[in-house]
Design a protein around this motif. Structure first.
Motif, short mmCIF file in Angstrom:
data_model
loop_
_atom_site.label_atom_id
_atom_site.label_comp_id
_atom_site.label_asym_id
_atom_site.label_seq_id
_atom_site.Cartn_x
_atom_site.Cartn_y
_atom_site.Cartn_z
N SER A 1 0.86 -1.18 0.00
CA SER A 1 0.00 0.00 0.00
C SER A 1 0.89 1.23 0.00
O SER A 1 2.12 1.12 -0.01
CB SER A 1 -0.90 0.01 1.24
N PHE A 2 0.27 2.40 0.02
CA PHE A 2 1.04 3.64 0.08
C PHE A 2 1.14 4.17 1.51
O PHE A 2 1.54 5.31 1.72
CB PHE A 2 0.41 4.69 -0.84
N ASP A 3 0.78 3.35 2.48
CA ASP A 3 0.94 3.72 3.88
C ASP A 3 2.41 3.60 4.27
O ASP A 3 3.23 3.03 3.54
CB ASP A 3 0.10 2.80 4.78
N ILE A 4 2.74 4.11 5.45
CA ILE A 4 4.10 3.95 5.97
C ILE A 4 4.35 2.48 6.26
O ILE A 4 3.59 1.84 7.00
CB ILE A 4 4.29 4.79 7.25
N GLU A 5 5.40 1.93 5.67
CA GLU A 5 5.71 0.52 5.88
C GLU A 5 7.12 0.30 6.44
O GLU A 5 7.34 -0.61 7.22
CB GLU A 5 5.58 -0.25 4.56
N PHE A 6 8.07 1.15 6.04
CA PHE A 6 9.45 0.98 6.47
C PHE A 6 9.78 1.93 7.62
O PHE A 6 9.22 3.02 7.73
CB PHE A 6 10.41 1.23 5.30
N GLU A 7 10.73 1.52 8.45
CA GLU A 7 11.14 2.35 9.58
C GLU A 7 11.63 3.73 9.12
O GLU A 7 11.35 4.74 9.77
CB GLU A 7 12.25 1.65 10.38
N VAL A 8 12.37 3.76 8.02
CA VAL A 8 12.90 5.03 7.55
C VAL A 8 11.77 5.98 7.15
O VAL A 8 11.87 7.20 7.35
CB VAL A 8 13.89 4.82 6.38
N GLU A 9 10.68 5.44 6.63
CA GLU A 9 9.53 6.28 6.29
C GLU A 9 8.90 6.86 7.55
O GLU A 9 8.53 8.05 7.59
CB GLU A 9 8.49 5.45 5.53
N SER A 10 8.77 6.04 8.57
CA SER A 10 8.19 6.50 9.83
C SER A 10 9.05 7.59 10.46
O SER A 10 8.54 8.59 10.98
CB SER A 10 8.06 5.31 10.80
N TYR A 11 10.36 7.41 10.38
CA TYR A 11 11.29 8.39 10.94
C TYR A 11 11.17 9.73 10.23
O TYR A 11 11.08 10.79 10.87
CB TYR A 11 12.71 7.85 10.82
N LEU A 12 11.14 9.71 8.91
CA LEU A 12 11.03 10.95 8.15
C LEU A 12 9.69 11.62 8.39
O LEU A 12 9.60 12.86 8.47
CB LEU A 12 11.23 10.67 6.66
N ASN A 13 8.64 10.83 8.51
CA ASN A 13 7.32 11.39 8.79
C ASN A 13 7.31 12.08 10.14
O ASN A 13 6.74 13.18 10.30
CB ASN A 13 6.27 10.28 8.75
N TYR A 14 7.95 11.47 11.12
CA TYR A 14 8.05 12.09 12.45
C TYR A 14 8.82 13.41 12.38
O TYR A 14 8.41 14.42 12.97
CB TYR A 14 8.73 11.14 13.43
N GLN A 15 9.93 13.40 11.66
CA GLN A 15 10.73 14.62 11.52
C GLN A 15 9.91 15.73 10.88
O GLN A 15 10.00 16.90 11.28
CB GLN A 15 11.98 14.34 10.68
N ALA A 16 9.12 15.39 9.88
CA ALA A 16 8.30 16.38 9.19
C ALA A 16 7.27 16.99 10.13
O ALA A 16 7.09 18.21 10.17
CB ALA A 16 7.60 15.73 8.00
N GLN A 17 6.58 16.15 10.89
CA GLN A 17 5.55 16.65 11.79
C GLN A 17 6.13 17.50 12.91
O GLN A 17 5.61 18.58 13.23
CB GLN A 17 4.76 15.47 12.36
N ALA A 18 7.21 17.02 13.50
CA ALA A 18 7.83 17.75 14.61
C ALA A 18 8.37 19.10 14.15
O ALA A 18 8.23 20.12 14.85
CB ALA A 18 8.95 16.91 15.22
N PHE A 19 8.97 19.13 12.98
CA PHE A 19 9.55 20.37 12.46
C PHE A 19 8.46 21.39 12.16
O PHE A 19 8.61 22.59 12.44
CB PHE A 19 10.35 20.06 11.20
N SER A 20 7.36 20.93 11.59
CA SER A 20 6.26 21.84 11.22
C SER A 20 5.63 22.49 12.45
O SER A 20 5.06 23.58 12.35
CB SER A 20 5.19 21.07 10.44
#
Length: 218
Positions: A89-108
């Protein structure tokens, strides 16, 4: 400026100008912000919706440039995030994706999109050779005073050792006192923050060696 007031200069993981690749990364980051539907030409203050999506993408892209392939492989590999098998699917599947998503949310949540635009533009525009030497870095370095420590990190692909050595070569051509260290590290650009013991030892040694103000070479 007042170069005569400077006793010593420490340049860590930086260069006289941003590389073409660096310009490209910054453009894509700004493009993601200015094309966010909530950017509103920069007049988003006081609005319910902020350009967090675009700013988050800019942060993810920037964060990738701070790391290295080796450090990312060591930290994340191809491990899955909270699942035992691929979901296709296009959901978060890999750890690196989850990490980048967290960085994006925290930074915003803590940074302003317009500020990001102006900071990256300032980085793009800075060019020591163009500003001080009519395009000639050696000529620009002629006005430098004080003693210099320039350090690069072997896996840094944002400000590469080659970029840093351009500054060292220009200073050396002018007979300026410069010490250059290329630190072995797998952390990428973030190495200047993560190689704490090495950087501490290097900086302390340089500061302890500085001649009294007014007695430097040149």
């Amino acid at each position: 400026g007042y170069p005569e007031r400077v006793r010593g200069l420490i340049v860590l993981a930086a260069s006289p100008r941003l590389s073409t690749q660096g310009l490209a990364f910054n453009y894509v980051a700004r493009h993601s912000i200015t094309n966010d539907a909530h950017f509103l030409g920069g007049n988003y203050y006081g609005q319910k919706q902020q350009p967090d999506g675009g700013l988050g993408i800019a942060r993810m892209l920037g964060h990738i440039t701070y790391l290295s392939e080796t450090s990312m492989a060591r930290k994340f590999g191809r491990r899955l995030q909270d699942r035992a098998a691929l979901g296709y699917s296009f959901d978060i599947e890999f750890e690196v994706e989850s990490y980048l998503n967290y960085q994006a949310q925290a930074f915003s949540e803590r940074f302003d999109a317009n500020s990001y635009l102006y900071i990256t533009k300032a980085m793009d525009y800075y060019d020591a050779a163009a500003r001080y030497g009519d395009g000639d870095l050696v000529a620009a370095a002629a006005r430098a005073q004080g003693e210099w420590l320039v350090a690069s990190f072997t896996s840094d692909w944002l400000y590469t050792p080659g970029n840093c050595r351009e500054l060292v070569a220009a200073l050396t051509a002018n007979g300026k006192p410069v010490t250059y260290v290329d630190v072995e590290s797998s952390y990428g650009h973030d190495a200047f923050l993560l190689e704490v013991e090495t950087v501490d030892r290097m900086v302390r040694g340089f500061l302890d060696s500085l001649a009294p103000l007014g007695r430097h070479h040149g």
